[in-house]
Design a protein around this motif. Structure first.
Motif, PDB file in Angstrom:
ATOM      1  N   ALA A 124       0.212  -0.303   0.098  1.00 49.71           N
ATOM      2  CA  ALA A 124       1.647  -0.422   0.347  1.00 49.71           C
ATOM      3  C   ALA A 124       1.950  -0.208   1.828  1.00 49.71           C
ATOM      4  O   ALA A 124       2.792  -0.895   2.410  1.00 49.71           O
ATOM      5  CB  ALA A 124       2.416   0.577  -0.510  1.00 49.71           C
ATOM      6  N   GLY A 125       1.247   0.731   2.447  1.00 50.07           N
ATOM      7  CA  GLY A 125       1.418   0.957   3.871  1.00 50.07           C
ATOM      8  C   GLY A 125       0.994  -0.247   4.692  1.00 50.07           C
ATOM      9  O   GLY A 125       1.645  -0.607   5.682  1.00 50.07           O
ATOM     10  N   ASP A 126      -0.094  -0.877   4.274  1.00 50.29           N
ATOM     11  CA  ASP A 126      -0.588  -2.052   4.985  1.00 50.29           C
ATOM     12  C   ASP A 126       0.407  -3.213   4.900  1.00 50.29           C
ATOM     13  O   ASP A 126       0.493  -4.031   5.819  1.00 50.29           O
ATOM     14  CB  ASP A 126      -1.945  -2.459   4.400  1.00 50.29           C
ATOM     15  N   ARG A 127       1.171  -3.253   3.815  1.00 51.71           N
ATOM     16  CA  ARG A 127       2.195  -4.299   3.647  1.00 51.71           C
ATOM     17  C   ARG A 127       3.513  -3.928   4.328  1.00 51.71           C
ATOM     18  O   ARG A 127       4.474  -4.702   4.297  1.00 51.71           O
ATOM     19  CB  ARG A 127       2.445  -4.548   2.153  1.00 51.71           C
ATOM     20  N   GLY A 128       3.570  -2.742   4.926  1.00 54.31           N
ATOM     21  CA  GLY A 128       4.783  -2.300   5.589  1.00 54.31           C
ATOM     22  C   GLY A 128       5.847  -1.770   4.655  1.00 54.31           C
ATOM     23  O   GLY A 128       7.010  -1.626   5.056  1.00 54.31           O
ATOM     24  N   GLU A 129       5.473  -1.437   3.418  1.00 57.28           N
ATOM     25  CA  GLU A 129       6.439  -0.981   2.426  1.00 57.28           C
ATOM     26  C   GLU A 129       6.657   0.519   2.461  1.00 57.28           C
ATOM     27  O   GLU A 129       7.645   1.026   1.912  1.00 57.28           O
ATOM     28  CB  GLU A 129       5.967  -1.405   1.031  1.00 57.28           C
ATOM     29  N   THR A 130       5.739   1.261   3.072  1.00 58.83           N
ATOM     30  CA  THR A 130       5.853   2.710   3.125  1.00 58.83           C
ATOM     31  C   THR A 130       5.013   3.213   4.292  1.00 58.83           C
ATOM     32  O   THR A 130       4.365   2.425   4.980  1.00 58.83           O
ATOM     33  CB  THR A 130       5.378   3.349   1.800  1.00 58.83           C
ATOM     34  N   THR A 131       5.048   4.515   4.497  1.00 57.89           N
ATOM     35  CA  THR A 131       4.177   5.133   5.491  1.00 57.89           C
ATOM     36  C   THR A 131       3.241   6.095   4.782  1.00 57.89           C
ATOM     37  O   THR A 131       3.553   6.614   3.704  1.00 57.89           O
ATOM     38  CB  THR A 131       4.991   5.902   6.549  1.00 57.89           C
ATOM     39  N   VAL A 132       2.088   6.342   5.384  1.00 59.69           N
ATOM     40  CA  VAL A 132       1.133   7.297   4.833  1.00 59.69           C
ATOM     41  C   VAL A 132       1.528   8.673   5.362  1.00 59.69           C
ATOM     42  O   VAL A 132       1.458   8.920   6.568  1.00 59.69           O
ATOM     43  CB  VAL A 132      -0.304   6.938   5.251  1.00 59.69           C
ATOM     44  N   PRO A 133       1.959   9.593   4.495  1.00 63.57           N
ATOM     45  CA  PRO A 133       2.596  10.825   4.968  1.00 63.57           C
ATOM     46  C   PRO A 133       1.689  11.739   5.784  1.00 63.57           C
ATOM     47  O   PRO A 133       2.177  12.511   6.608  1.00 63.57           O
ATOM     48  CB  PRO A 133       3.064  11.509   3.677  1.00 63.57           C
ATOM     49  N   TRP A 134       0.372  11.667   5.548  1.00 57.33           N
ATOM     50  CA  TRP A 134      -0.532  12.558   6.280  1.00 57.33           C
ATOM     51  C   TRP A 134      -1.175  11.902   7.505  1.00 57.33           C
ATOM     52  O   TRP A 134      -2.008  12.497   8.166  1.00 57.33           O
ATOM     53  CB  TRP A 134      -1.635  13.066   5.347  1.00 57.33           C
ATOM     54  N   ASN A 135      -0.777  10.684   7.803  1.00 51.26           N
ATOM     55  CA  ASN A 135      -1.328  10.028   8.984  1.00 51.26           C
ATOM     56  C   ASN A 135      -0.849  10.728  10.254  1.00 51.26           C
ATOM     57  O   ASN A 135       0.311  11.131  10.357  1.00 51.26           O
ATOM     58  CB  ASN A 135      -0.910   8.561   9.021  1.00 51.26           C
ATOM     59  N   ARG A 136      -1.752  10.889  11.222  1.00 52.98           N
ATOM     60  CA  ARG A 136      -1.437  11.560  12.482  1.00 52.98           C
ATOM     61  C   ARG A 136      -1.887  10.695  13.651  1.00 52.98           C
ATOM     62  O   ARG A 136      -2.896  10.001  13.544  1.00 52.98           O
ATOM     63  CB  ARG A 136      -2.158  12.906  12.570  1.00 52.98           C
ATOM     64  N   PRO A 137      -1.165  10.760  14.782  1.00 49.87           N
ATOM     65  CA  PRO A 137      -1.586   9.974  15.945  1.00 49.87           C
ATOM     66  C   PRO A 137      -2.788  10.572  16.663  1.00 49.87           C
ATOM     67  O   PRO A 137      -3.417   9.899  17.487  1.00 49.87           O
ATOM     68  CB  PRO A 137      -0.344   9.992  16.845  1.00 49.87           C
ATOM     69  N   ALA A 138      -3.088  11.835  16.394  1.00 47.46           N
ATOM     70  CA  ALA A 138      -4.197  12.508  17.069  1.00 47.46           C
ATOM     71  C   ALA A 138      -4.909  13.412  16.074  1.00 47.46           C
ATOM     72  O   ALA A 138      -4.408  13.681  14.966  1.00 47.46           O
ATOM     73  CB  ALA A 138      -3.681  13.327  18.249  1.00 47.46           C
ATOM     74  N   ALA A 139      -6.081  13.874  16.461  1.00 51.27           N
ATOM     75  CA  ALA A 139      -6.876  14.746  15.594  1.00 51.27           C
ATOM     76  C   ALA A 139      -6.135  16.046  15.287  1.00 51.27           C
ATOM     77  O   ALA A 139      -5.305  16.519  16.081  1.00 51.27           O
ATOM     78  CB  ALA A 139      -8.213  15.053  16.258  1.00 51.27           C
TER      79      ALA A 139
END
Length: 207
Positions: A22-37
Motif C-alpha cells: 500500500a505504501g508503494d502505491r502511495g496509499e499510506t505511509t509506513v509508520p516506523w520508517n525513518r530517514p536515518a538510522a
C-alpha cells in the motif's frame, strides 16, 4: 486495521507485505520508517570498533535506514524482511548499496544463517508480532549470533504489571527483553532510552 485483519485470519505476519505494498502505491505511509538510522544503533555500533571483516545482519530491515548505516560502517551486511515489496523498494532506493538485501521470514530462517553473524541488529521487529510468537521470535534472533558475536535489541517499554496492548506494537517488560539471553548469550548492558518513545536498549554477547 491491517494487523487486526491478519490476526483474525490466523496469519499474523501477512499484514507487513500488505502495508508495504500500500505504501508503494502511495496509499499510506509506513509508520516506523525513518530517514536515518536509529540513534541507539549509531551509538552502539560506534562502540564495537573497526569492522575487521565481521559479518552483520539487520532483522526486519524495512526500507533500509539501519542496514545502510551498518553497511556504510564497513561491516559485511545482510539485511532481510518478510515483505517482498519492502526488499524491492530498498533495492531501488539504494541500487549501489553494499548490503545484501534478502526476503526471509524470522520465524523460518535459512539454515545457513544459524550462528553466522558477528553483529546482529534487532530493532522494534519482535514487538510487532503477537506475544504468543515471542518465544519463537526471540530464539530466532538469538540463533543468528556467531560465537564471540554481539546482539543489539531495541523494543518499546512496558512496565511490569501493565497489561499488553490489544494491537501492535506489543511492548516488552524487563523480563521479556532479558529473555534474549539464551543459547549462551549473556546480557552485557540494559538501559531505557527516549527518542522520543521510551525503549529498552539491550546488548548481548555470545561467549
Amino acid at each position: 486495521m491491517l494487523a487486526a485483519r491478519a490476526l483474525s485470519r490466523g496469519r499474523p505476519t501477512e499484514w507487513f507485505e500488505e502495508l508495504y505494498a500500500a505504501g508503494d502505491r502511495g496509499e499510506t505511509t509506513v509508520p516506523w520508517n525513518r530517514p536515518a538510522a536509529a540513534p541507539q544503533l549509531t551509538e552502539w555500533l560506534a562502540g564495537l570498533g573497526a569492522p575487521d571483516g565481521r559479518r552483520a545482519v539487520v532483522v526486519g530491515c524495512g526500507l533500509g535506514a539501519d542496514a545502510e548505516f551498518v553497511g556504510a560502517a564497513g561491516f559485511a551486511t545482510t539485511a532481510f524482511d518478510i515483505a517482498p515489496t519492502a526488499v524491492a523498494t530498498v533495492r531501488r532506493r539504494f541500487p549501489d548499496s553494499p548490503v545484501d538485501y534478502r526476503v526471509a521470514d524470522l520465524l523460518a530462517l535459512p539454515d545457513e544463517w544459524a550462528g553466522a553473524f558477528d553483529v546482529v541488529v534487532e530493532i522494534i521487529n519482535v514487538q510487532a508480532l503477537p506475544v504468543s510468537l515471542r518465544p519463537t521470535a526471540t530464539a530466532a534472533v538469538a540463533s543468528l549470533v556467531a560465537p564471540g558475536g554481539n546482539l543489539l535489541v531495541v523494543e518499546n517499554v512496558r512496565e511490569d504489571g501493565a497489561p499488553p496492548s490489544e494491537r501492535p506494537p506489543w511492548a516488552f517488560t524487563r523480563a521479556e527483553v532479558t529473555a534474549f539471553a539464551e543459547r549462551g548469550l549473556e546480557l552485557v548492558s540494559l538501559k531505557q532510552t527516549s527518542t522520543p518513545t521510551l525503549r529498552w536498549q539491550a546488548e548481548y554477547r555470545l561467549t
